[in-house]
Design a protein around this motif. Sequence first.
Motif, PDB file in Angstrom:
ATOM      1  N   GLU A   1       0.727   4.007  -2.947  1.00 36.13           N
ATOM      2  CA  GLU A   1       0.455   5.546  -2.600  1.00 36.13           C
ATOM      3  C   GLU A   1       1.761   6.424  -3.078  1.00 36.13           C
ATOM      4  O   GLU A   1       1.275   7.488  -3.653  1.00 36.13           O
ATOM      5  CB  GLU A   1       0.399   5.662  -1.073  1.00 36.13           C
ATOM      6  CG  GLU A   1      -0.021   7.195  -0.663  1.00 36.13           C
ATOM      7  CD  GLU A   1      -0.335   7.170   0.689  1.00 36.13           C
ATOM      8  OE1 GLU A   1      -0.586   6.212   1.407  1.00 36.13           O
ATOM      9  OE2 GLU A   1      -0.285   8.217   1.228  1.00 36.13           O
TER      10      GLU A   1
ATOM     11  N   ARG B   1       0.816  -1.012   0.016  1.00 34.63           N
ATOM     12  CA  ARG B   1      -0.029   0.041   0.075  1.00 34.63           C
ATOM     13  C   ARG B   1       0.863   1.302  -0.005  1.00 34.63           C
ATOM     14  O   ARG B   1       0.585   2.268  -0.688  1.00 34.63           O
ATOM     15  CB  ARG B   1      -1.040   0.041   1.238  1.00 34.63           C
ATOM     16  CG  ARG B   1      -2.344  -0.795   0.815  1.00 34.63           C
ATOM     17  CD  ARG B   1      -3.232  -0.243   2.184  1.00 34.63           C
ATOM     18  NE  ARG B   1      -4.175  -1.195   1.887  1.00 34.63           N
ATOM     19  CZ  ARG B   1      -4.528  -2.606   2.130  1.00 34.63           C
ATOM     20  NH1 ARG B   1      -3.571  -3.038   2.883  1.00 34.63           N
ATOM     21  NH2 ARG B   1      -5.777  -3.101   1.914  1.00 34.63           N
TER      22      ARG B   1
ATOM     23  N   LEU C   1      -0.713  12.349  -9.528  1.00 35.19           N
ATOM     24  CA  LEU C   1      -1.903  12.975  -9.118  1.00 35.19           C
ATOM     25  C   LEU C   1      -1.422  14.455  -8.904  1.00 35.19           C
ATOM     26  O   LEU C   1      -0.361  14.770  -8.630  1.00 35.19           O
ATOM     27  CB  LEU C   1      -2.333  12.495  -7.804  1.00 35.19           C
ATOM     28  CG  LEU C   1      -2.937  11.007  -7.686  1.00 35.19           C
ATOM     29  CD1 LEU C   1      -3.493  10.770  -6.504  1.00 35.19           C
ATOM     30  CD2 LEU C   1      -4.218  10.960  -8.856  1.00 35.19           C
TER      31      LEU C   1
ATOM     32  N   ARG D   1     -10.526   5.896  -3.171  1.00 37.45           N
ATOM     33  CA  ARG D   1     -10.855   4.762  -2.471  1.00 37.45           C
ATOM     34  C   ARG D   1     -10.394   3.620  -3.164  1.00 37.45           C
ATOM     35  O   ARG D   1     -10.041   3.649  -4.496  1.00 37.45           O
ATOM     36  CB  ARG D   1     -12.372   4.502  -2.243  1.00 37.45           C
ATOM     37  CG  ARG D   1     -12.958   5.698  -1.336  1.00 37.45           C
ATOM     38  CD  ARG D   1     -14.499   5.101  -0.939  1.00 37.45           C
ATOM     39  NE  ARG D   1     -15.204   4.966  -2.179  1.00 37.45           N
ATOM     40  CZ  ARG D   1     -15.679   5.725  -3.073  1.00 37.45           C
ATOM     41  NH1 ARG D   1     -15.625   7.225  -2.462  1.00 37.45           N
ATOM     42  NH2 ARG D   1     -16.612   5.412  -4.099  1.00 37.45           N
ATOM     43  N   GLU D   2     -10.089   2.450  -2.690  1.00 42.76           N
ATOM     44  CA  GLU D   2      -9.533   1.366  -3.126  1.00 42.76           C
ATOM     45  C   GLU D   2     -10.201   0.896  -4.272  1.00 42.76           C
ATOM     46  O   GLU D   2      -9.538  -0.057  -5.217  1.00 42.76           O
ATOM     47  CB  GLU D   2      -9.102   0.215  -2.005  1.00 42.76           C
ATOM     48  CG  GLU D   2      -7.858   0.871  -1.070  1.00 42.76           C
ATOM     49  CD  GLU D   2      -7.302  -0.395  -0.228  1.00 42.76           C
ATOM     50  OE1 GLU D   2      -7.813  -1.540  -0.436  1.00 42.76           O
ATOM     51  OE2 GLU D   2      -6.573  -0.129   0.570  1.00 42.76           O
TER      52      GLU D   2
ATOM     53  N   ALA E   1      -6.782  14.305  -3.219  1.00 40.39           N
ATOM     54  CA  ALA E   1      -7.126  13.227  -2.146  1.00 40.39           C
ATOM     55  C   ALA E   1      -6.793  11.724  -2.942  1.00 40.39           C
ATOM     56  O   ALA E   1      -7.049  11.540  -4.081  1.00 40.39           O
ATOM     57  CB  ALA E   1      -8.275  13.294  -1.622  1.00 40.39           C
ATOM     58  N   LEU E   2      -6.371  10.920  -2.235  1.00 41.22           N
ATOM     59  CA  LEU E   2      -6.219   9.442  -2.689  1.00 41.22           C
ATOM     60  C   LEU E   2      -7.748   8.874  -2.906  1.00 41.22           C
ATOM     61  O   LEU E   2      -8.340   8.988  -2.006  1.00 41.22           O
ATOM     62  CB  LEU E   2      -5.283   8.520  -1.694  1.00 41.22           C
ATOM     63  CG  LEU E   2      -3.679   8.489  -1.648  1.00 41.22           C
ATOM     64  CD1 LEU E   2      -3.340   7.538  -0.844  1.00 41.22           C
ATOM     65  CD2 LEU E   2      -3.462   8.275  -3.017  1.00 41.22           C
TER      66      LEU E   2
ATOM     67  N   LEU F   1       1.386   6.422  -6.974  1.00 44.99           N
ATOM     68  CA  LEU F   1       0.141   7.180  -7.239  1.00 44.99           C
ATOM     69  C   LEU F   1       0.263   8.825  -6.978  1.00 44.99           C
ATOM     70  O   LEU F   1      -0.018   9.478  -7.875  1.00 44.99           O
ATOM     71  CB  LEU F   1      -1.024   6.816  -6.464  1.00 44.99           C
ATOM     72  CG  LEU F   1      -2.303   6.971  -7.037  1.00 44.99           C
ATOM     73  CD1 LEU F   1      -2.563   6.505  -8.516  1.00 44.99           C
ATOM     74  CD2 LEU F   1      -3.404   6.024  -6.363  1.00 44.99           C
ATOM     75  N   ARG F   2       0.815   9.239  -5.994  1.00 42.65           N
ATOM     76  CA  ARG F   2       0.979  10.711  -5.666  1.00 42.65           C
ATOM     77  C   ARG F   2       1.821  11.282  -6.782  1.00 42.65           C
ATOM     78  O   ARG F   2       1.514  12.481  -6.766  1.00 42.65           O
ATOM     79  CB  ARG F   2       1.610  10.781  -4.122  1.00 42.65           C
ATOM     80  CG  ARG F   2       0.899  10.555  -3.185  1.00 42.65           C
ATOM     81  CD  ARG F   2       0.636  11.848  -2.054  1.00 42.65           C
ATOM     82  NE  ARG F   2      -0.269  11.387  -0.960  1.00 42.65           N
ATOM     83  CZ  ARG F   2      -1.581  11.693  -1.252  1.00 42.65           C
ATOM     84  NH1 ARG F   2      -2.214  12.299  -2.359  1.00 42.65           N
ATOM     85  NH2 ARG F   2      -2.344  11.683  -0.344  1.00 42.65           N
TER      86      ARG F   2
ATOM     87  N   LEU G   1      -9.475   3.964 -11.371  1.00 40.08           N
ATOM     88  CA  LEU G   1      -8.858   5.046 -11.739  1.00 40.08           C
ATOM     89  C   LEU G   1      -8.893   5.694 -13.109  1.00 40.08           C
ATOM     90  O   LEU G   1      -8.793   7.159 -12.935  1.00 40.08           O
ATOM     91  CB  LEU G   1      -7.264   4.978 -11.394  1.00 40.08           C
ATOM     92  CG  LEU G   1      -7.186   4.507  -9.779  1.00 40.08           C
ATOM     93  CD1 LEU G   1      -5.580   3.823  -9.743  1.00 40.08           C
ATOM     94  CD2 LEU G   1      -7.590   5.394  -8.786  1.00 40.08           C
TER      95      LEU G   1
ATOM     96  N   ILE H   1      -6.973   0.389  -7.059  1.00 37.42           N
ATOM     97  CA  ILE H   1      -6.069   0.233  -6.154  1.00 37.42           C
ATOM     98  C   ILE H   1      -6.026  -1.414  -5.496  1.00 37.42           C
ATOM     99  O   ILE H   1      -5.090  -1.933  -5.364  1.00 37.42           O
ATOM    100  CB  ILE H   1      -5.846   1.203  -4.988  1.00 37.42           C
ATOM    101  CG1 ILE H   1      -5.630   2.601  -5.345  1.00 37.42           C
ATOM    102  CG2 ILE H   1      -4.997   0.653  -3.995  1.00 37.42           C
ATOM    103  CD1 ILE H   1      -5.593   3.568  -4.429  1.00 37.42           C
TER     104      ILE H   1
END
Lengths: 434, 226
Positions: A15, A11, A22, A30-31, A27-28, A18-19, A35, A73
């Motif tokens: 993250e 995870r 983005l 939800r799993e 905001a991240l 992914l960051r 996407l 995710i």
Amino acid sequence: MPEPMDASRARRLIEGCLRRELAPDAALPRENVDLVEEGVLDSMAWVSFLRALESSTGAPDLGSLLMGRPSSIESVLAAIAASDGPTVAELPVKTTAIADGPVEGVFLVSSGTAFGSRNVPSEEVDREFGMPVGKLRKRAGILSIARVAEGESELTLGARAAQQALRAAGCGAGEVDWILATSETHHSYPSLGAQLHSLLLARESCGVLDIGGACLGLLNALAAARAFLAAGQARTILVVSADVHSRILAPGRVVGEFGGLFGDGASAFLLRARADGENAYRLGEFQFGCAGQYAAAIRVASAEAGAPGGALEVQFDGEALSRAAVSRMEKVLHDAALRSGFALAEAAGFATHQPNPRLVELLARHLGVPVEKFPLIARTCGNLGSSTCGAALHTALAAQAEVPAAKRKPVFLASLGPGLLFGGGWVEPAAGRA
Amino acid sequence: MGPAFCVIGLAREAEKIQSLRPLPPRGKGWAHFPHRRGDILEGSLLRLPAPPPHVEDRTSTRGLRKVGEVGEAEIVPFLRQAETAGSLAELFGCKIRESRRGAGLYAAPGEAQRSICGCETQNVRLELCGNELRASLVLPSGEALRDLPMVDRDWNEFTEAALAGERGANRHARLERFFNSRFHNKVICCPHHYIRLGLTRPFHDRCWVMLDTLFPLPSQEWLEEF
């Protein structure tokens, strides 16, 4: 096999990757959010995210495992759990000493070879070098020499052999974790390994290592590949040798008794940490050494500036070299037989360096084995440098592929390089001893 | 591109063959284009002022009419006479940049001089990556281009057909194996193997490089081989 990565670490990596795609303040999601469908990432960013994740987890097959699944995710987590790629960051550091005995689970799964497409009769080579016609045939046992045509090079020959090995294993270049390349004739940059990486379209996170050793280079590379795989640092390794002597050891640059022996060729081997396919061979132990007392028996260097025609300075004591070559190869083959538990007489073949066919006949006599067990590459192609041993191994394995798996036998390896470097080992059928 | 797709054609002007992109009277993509690859069309195309790099855009002002057709192998010699490049710098007449994370290549909209270019390749590889079909290739210069979106319609339809549920188990693995093995002989060794690269419309100040066309086109019969 590597241990699966725990979910919390997975995870964290997801993250982090992914960051990077983005907006900084986003905001991240939800799993379970898709996407791509939800417009969180466009298709370019989605693939970029997956590539970053493949690299950071060391699992090169994530993109493939996500086919047909939502771009979420949740799916990525499942794919990481399912991947059997080496999760490098998670692996405990472990060392594997070759002297500790056979390493379980390093296999040669396929091979390939390629030769220069021009086949030049040895008599023509005699004439080119100003030697009496028939000298190469009578003295060295060479009938013809393989030479590259225009447009062929170490790269094209190496790539041809590599693609043959990849196709034989049904393996994509994208699956290869490392390319280990060796050549005694490619001296420019980018290196042969780097150029092969691009031409084969290996994935960017596939490493490249160019290995020296001249004619011993292939065995050096196989030993390095074995260590990488045994240490869990790779899952699939491509070893490639390629040598084009005809553009270096040309008439006017070196004497014919030396330059006339050499040809152009390549070999490739795909190694894995598991025995894929019925033609897989377990890689045995390797033994290496250096007999420095013969260092002066062969030396090749650029002549001093101003020398006519870019001549090479070649120091070549054929008699001393022949004696040393036969004695060292005989020694490593006997040692390999002792360590493997196979008698030399049991071998399906001997893939050795072949300075010239006459020396191979002599080596066979010393060992007490039929010369027919040596695939005589040098007879029709000449001495291919680091690729001689590889082409012989490929030929021996191809012949074994015609034999039922249960009746296959080991192939012993031995080679030499200036120094005098020497090394040897063996491969044995993965299915077990006959 | 969404549900619409773009069409690229070749036109002969004087002795020169050049690529052009017929556009529908409205919009940039065709929802339906009633012709096939290789069709020879006659019609009226209007060159409207278009900002670089999409200088090949031509608006179709009246229906395009089929007047003949050429086979796949006959198209490629014409493509080779149109815009071609052997290196990254020559492709679109500008610097090609790599995305910060290294997946994909793009040109800055203000820099690229054209948006279509053909090239020979030393190697091409197709790959499935998270529901996307991606291509990597090596130019004659030895430069490798990775992770290009594969937008060739025939190849995408072939991929969809290969992954169709009725084809049974392990469809993805089977298709990957095809891309890793038979693809080489069928595509790269084919005498009329050729590719055409394109640039997307500007998106966030980037025109992404994509693989527009891959010859030879896939055959439905190949599906029976894996």
